[in-house]
Design an enzyme around this catalytic site. Sequence first.
Site, PDB file in Angstrom:
ATOM      1  N   ASP A   1      -2.282 -18.496   1.204  1.00 32.23           N
ATOM      2  CA  ASP A   1      -3.248 -19.266   0.397  1.00 32.23           C
ATOM      3  C   ASP A   1      -3.904 -20.353   1.245  1.00 32.23           C
ATOM      4  O   ASP A   1      -5.112 -20.574   1.196  1.00 32.23           O
ATOM      5  CB  ASP A   1      -2.591 -19.842  -0.872  1.00 32.23           C
ATOM      6  CG  ASP A   1      -1.240 -20.499  -0.624  1.00 32.23           C
ATOM      7  OD1 ASP A   1      -0.706 -20.399   0.503  1.00 32.23           O
ATOM      8  OD2 ASP A   1      -0.711 -21.117  -1.566  1.00 32.23           O
TER       9      ASP A   1
ATOM     10  N   TYR B   1       0.814  -1.212   0.000  1.00 31.51           N
ATOM     11  CA  TYR B   1       0.000   0.000   0.000  1.00 31.51           C
ATOM     12  C   TYR B   1       0.846   1.261   0.000  1.00 31.51           C
ATOM     13  O   TYR B   1       0.396   2.318  -0.441  1.00 31.51           O
ATOM     14  CB  TYR B   1      -0.899   0.043   1.242  1.00 31.51           C
ATOM     15  CG  TYR B   1      -2.180  -0.738   1.112  1.00 31.51           C
ATOM     16  CD1 TYR B   1      -2.164  -2.116   0.942  1.00 31.51           C
ATOM     17  CD2 TYR B   1      -3.411  -0.099   1.181  1.00 31.51           C
ATOM     18  CE1 TYR B   1      -3.339  -2.830   0.857  1.00 31.51           C
ATOM     19  CE2 TYR B   1      -4.592  -0.808   1.092  1.00 31.51           C
ATOM     20  CZ  TYR B   1      -4.553  -2.175   0.933  1.00 31.51           C
ATOM     21  OH  TYR B   1      -5.719  -2.875   0.842  1.00 31.51           O
TER      22      TYR B   1
ATOM     23  N   ASP C   1     -12.038  -9.435   4.634  1.00 31.76           N
ATOM     24  CA  ASP C   1     -13.288  -9.457   3.857  1.00 31.76           C
ATOM     25  C   ASP C   1     -13.829 -10.880   3.845  1.00 31.76           C
ATOM     26  O   ASP C   1     -15.024 -11.114   4.020  1.00 31.76           O
ATOM     27  CB  ASP C   1     -13.068  -8.989   2.408  1.00 31.76           C
ATOM     28  CG  ASP C   1     -13.449  -7.527   2.190  1.00 31.76           C
ATOM     29  OD1 ASP C   1     -13.224  -6.720   3.128  1.00 31.76           O
ATOM     30  OD2 ASP C   1     -13.969  -7.189   1.110  1.00 31.76           O
TER      31      ASP C   1
ATOM     32  N   LYS D   1       3.731 -15.353   3.075  1.00 29.01           N
ATOM     33  CA  LYS D   1       3.982 -16.121   1.854  1.00 29.01           C
ATOM     34  C   LYS D   1       5.498 -16.285   1.752  1.00 29.01           C
ATOM     35  O   LYS D   1       6.147 -15.842   0.792  1.00 29.01           O
ATOM     36  CB  LYS D   1       3.386 -15.357   0.645  1.00 29.01           C
ATOM     37  CG  LYS D   1       3.392 -16.125  -0.672  1.00 29.01           C
ATOM     38  CD  LYS D   1       2.344 -17.222  -0.751  1.00 29.01           C
ATOM     39  CE  LYS D   1       2.494 -17.991  -2.061  1.00 29.01           C
ATOM     40  NZ  LYS D   1       1.618 -19.180  -2.122  1.00 29.01           N
TER      41      LYS D   1
ATOM     42  N   ASP E   1      -6.133  -7.263   4.393  1.00 27.96           N
ATOM     43  CA  ASP E   1      -7.280  -6.660   3.715  1.00 27.96           C
ATOM     44  C   ASP E   1      -8.161  -7.760   3.126  1.00 27.96           C
ATOM     45  O   ASP E   1      -9.376  -7.787   3.328  1.00 27.96           O
ATOM     46  CB  ASP E   1      -6.770  -5.719   2.607  1.00 27.96           C
ATOM     47  CG  ASP E   1      -7.915  -5.086   1.839  1.00 27.96           C
ATOM     48  OD1 ASP E   1      -8.876  -4.628   2.480  1.00 27.96           O
ATOM     49  OD2 ASP E   1      -7.850  -5.061   0.589  1.00 27.96           O
TER      50      ASP E   1
HETATM   51  C1  IPM Z   1     -10.351  -1.402   4.007  1.00 31.41           C
HETATM   52  C2  IPM Z   1     -10.588  -0.830   2.626  1.00 31.41           C
HETATM   53  C3  IPM Z   1      -9.415   0.062   2.250  1.00 31.41           C
HETATM   54  C4  IPM Z   1      -8.171  -0.802   2.258  1.00 31.41           C
HETATM   55  C5  IPM Z   1      -9.578   0.806   0.907  1.00 31.41           C
HETATM   56  C6  IPM Z   1     -10.835   1.612   0.849  1.00 31.41           C
HETATM   57  C7  IPM Z   1      -8.372   1.664   0.615  1.00 31.41           C
HETATM   58  O1  IPM Z   1     -10.786  -1.848   1.708  1.00 31.41           O
HETATM   59  O2  IPM Z   1     -10.290  -0.613   4.967  1.00 31.41           O
HETATM   60  O3  IPM Z   1     -10.217  -2.607   4.142  1.00 31.41           O
HETATM   61  O4  IPM Z   1      -7.870  -1.470   1.267  1.00 31.41           O
HETATM   62  O5  IPM Z   1      -7.475  -0.790   3.255  1.00 31.41           O
HETATM   63 MN    MN Z   2     -10.740  -3.881   2.561  1.00 34.55          MN
END
Ligand code: IPM
Ligand code: MN
Length: 357
Positions: free
Chosen positions: A222, A142, A250, A190, A246
């Site tokens: 993975d 990032y 999710d 990884k 990240d």
């Molecule tokens: C999160 C979001 C952010 C990230 C984006 C919006 C930049 O997906 O907070 O997880 O990737 O960190």
């Molecule tokens: Mn995210």
Amino acid sequence: MNINIAVLPGDGIGPEIIEQALKVTEAVCNKFGHTLSYRKGLVGACAIDATGNPYPDETHALCMESDAVLFGAVGDLRYDNNPNAKVRPEQGLLAMRKKLGLYANIRPVTTFKSLIEKSPLRRDIVEGTDFMCIRELTGGLYFGRPQGRSEDGNTAYDTCVYTREEVERIVKLAYEYAMKRRKKVTVVDKANVLATSRLWREVAKEIAAQYPQIETEFMFVDNAAMRLIQWPSSFDVMVTENMFGDILTDEGSVITGSLGLLPSASVGVHTSLFEPIHGSWPQAAGKNIANPLATILSAAMMFEYSFGLMEEGRLIREAVDASMDANICTADIQSQGAEPYGTKEVGEWIVNYINNK
Ligand code: IPM
Ligand code: MN
């Protein structure tokens, strides 16, 4: 106690969900006799529109002067499919994380009894899931430089960089959390491919040696992605670099039944920040359909982490559980056949619950 916070609604559904979390924060402060003062600031696309900068200096100053930051989401359709945009709303969030020194993003993944049927996974797999993902937030792909394009535009590059200090502080934090939990740390990397991962593993092994009470497990990312849906209850504290965290969080969020339920705390050098892990969902903006629970639960984390007010946090969680038990749910988690409630109505129900407690 004086609760002095910065409120950054951001874009898309941000303002609607923040409004609910703010109402809940106010109700809790009234109940427990705290004085709440807050100021609002701009971040994301709305900040670009107003100032040209996705994280204006004014907003940064506001965050630095506050005891905590309550944040919604950033992102806007005008930028999503526009590769030529010079500034992007997401840069506001990244700048905020970097300038506030928020190197650790804490994302607890817990299941809610009334929602187990909503999970895409079988009940017997989901039950008992309760882990914490500690995501490094200010390093890796990032922020690594160089990042960009070759002159002819046909080659693009990002750079993954980590220093020993960056890895040490986040891995230590993970062990400290594990000490207060079930005493197990899974280090996700990884290391079979990436040099940065090999540094992570080297440093993590040194730190693991300082915590003999804790069971350490090393896992390739993975494999972790697979294990997360196969056996989520086997995790306690998971620690990983920015991008892996990240993606895995999710994935982790749907185990519980909805992306709309997961709160997070970002902590580090300066003021801590509390935000839902879901994004700005611009398609739903203004429609009163977004789930406010992740943001309301982020406010609970704020009371606990920034102010040490555990009872206040507990009451918010209790109210959230009660709302789900009473089927006061937005469409994403409402049971089949039942009428879904709006963002605002869910927020109001929770405020009433707190007031009447
Ligand atoms: C999160 C979001 C952010 C990230 C984006 C919006 C930049 O997906 O907070 O997880 O990737 O960190
Ligand atoms: Mn995210």
